[in-house]
Design an enzyme around this catalytic site. Structure first.
Site, PDB file in Angstrom:
ATOM      1  N   CYS A  91     -20.931 -13.499  -3.951  1.00  0.00           N
ATOM      2  CA  CYS A  91     -21.513 -12.585  -2.970  1.00  0.00           C
ATOM      3  C   CYS A  91     -23.087 -12.817  -3.368  1.00  0.00           C
ATOM      4  CB  CYS A  91     -21.310 -11.150  -3.342  1.00  0.00           C
ATOM      5  SG  CYS A  91     -19.826 -10.629  -2.506  1.00  0.00           S
ATOM      6  N   ASP A 109       0.723  -1.051   0.314  1.00  0.00           N
ATOM      7  CA  ASP A 109      -0.084   0.121   0.040  1.00  0.00           C
ATOM      8  C   ASP A 109       0.952   1.422  -0.038  1.00  0.00           C
ATOM      9  OD1 ASP A 109      -2.433   1.392  -0.068  1.00  0.00           O
ATOM     10  OD2 ASP A 109      -2.400   1.545   2.116  1.00  0.00           O
TER      11      ASP A 109
END
Length: 367
Positions: A205, A151
């Protein structure tokens, strides 16, 4: 220590290694270092660029102007690190203990800090382990170019990991692994090794909208679309200004980040605990009350957040967040007393939130 790119020859003598066997060996070494998973991604994220541009056009990124920069490098990792032929993507689980499935705990006097941020800054842990992995590979195959990231650069890290089967993007926009949930951090080792790429996983999902429904500030404005300007993680970590009044009650007692959309996700019934000691809480950050944190002066904050992700928000914004939490807590006369007692110690931005918190407490007293 990872070698600098300029000191390493572009031609790498790895032809004597079977690429599939080398890939399997690299993955085994990654697991031994404490990574929960390791996949090999192709250095190509062009498909993600249109989605980012649409996100930026809608202003969903708020004040995170860095997302507007280096778009070409995000889409083409070889522009960021020349000679990159493969990207070794890893993840680290960060849960110290598994939460109760599909439940958001309710302890309104506690100061809630996102679980990833209660211990040592994972960016440092991740980069250190990636450098060790690079050195292990170098010992086996000889010189090669590599560069670790956590990151810390313009990289579509989630997209790269997803393209290689690390999981799928959930409706809350976080990566979900079928057997491990989503409580993990990502890292990458850009490599000049020609390794076979892994294939993407399917999404699971379905029709579930649990994360959308639970979001306290309704920041998930549609499936797979997050408006950071409403997101508690953005508001309490990245944003330095006055938090809109209409969002303050939704923030509740979350003083750094938010885990609600993950806690409610059915796939986190399979969440795994960490094997990395750095994620264990420091200074009681998993059990401190709002009033206890309110007593921290700046010297205490700096001492207790050394090497911690909490440093990112800064002391003033951290106290702003705690003031909101106290305002949202059940009424207690000590809450008002403590808020007023320290009001003049802070900047105008913090004072605005203190005044709001006092009014909230007084309203609860009168009701």
């Amino acid at each position: 220590m990872t070698q600098s790119l300029s000191s390493i020859p572009a031609r790498i003598p790895t032809q004597q290694f079977d690429p599939h066997a080398l890939k399997a060996w690299i993955k085994s070494q990654a697991l031994e270092l404490g990574f929960a998973d390791c996949v090999i991604a192709r250095p190509d994220a062009q498909d993600e660029l249109p989605r980012l541009k649409a996100y930026l056009d809608q202003g969903f990124h708020g004040d995170m102007k860095f997302l507007e920069e280096n778009l070409e490098k995000r889409a083409n990792p070889t522009l960021l690190v020349p000679h990159t032929k493969s990207i070794i993507c890893v993840r680290m689980n960060y849960l110290v203990e598994r939460p109760q499935p599909r439940t958001v705990p309710d302890f309104p006097n506690s100061a809630v800090i996102a679980r990833y941020a209660r211990g040592r800054d994972y960016h440092k842990t991740m980069r250190g382990k990636l450098k060790t992995l690079s050195n292990l590979i170098r010992e086996k195959v000889g010189p090669f170019e590599s560069r670790p990231f956590a990151d810390s650069a313009p990289i579509f890290e989630k997209s790269l990991a997803e393209s290689a089967g690390m999981g799928w993007t959930g409706k809350h926009t976080l990566l979900i692994h079928k057997k491990s949930g989503s409580f993990f951090a990502l890292g990458e080792l850009f490599s000049s090794l020609e390794l076979p790429f892994d294939e993407p996983a399917s999404a699971h999902c379905g029709s579930c909208t649990a994360c959308i429904d639970i979001c306290p500030t309704q920041a998930i404005v549609a499936p797979y679309q997050l408006d950071a300007r409403k997101c508690i993680a953005y508001l309490t970590i990245e944003y330095q200004g006055v938090i809109p009044e209409e969002l303050r009650r939704g923030i509740g007692n979350r003083v750094f980040g938010c885990d609600d959309c993950q806690l409610i996700c059915p796939w986190n019934s399979f969440a795994q605990t960490t094997t990395v000691a750095d994620f264990h809480p420091r200074h009681g950050l998993d059990r401190l009350s709002l009033i206890e944190l309110w007593q921290w002066d700046e010297a205490t904050f700096l001492a207790n957040t050394e090497g911690s992700p909490l440093r990112r928000t800064g002391y003033e914004s951290f106290m702003r967040n705690i003031a909101i939490g106290i305002g949202n807590a059940p009424y207690h006369p000590n809450n008002i007393e403590q808020l007023i007692l320290k009001r003049n110690q802070y900047s105008e931005i913090v004072q605005i939130h203190i005044d709001w918190a006092v009014q909230e407490q007084q309203s609860k007293r009168n009701n």
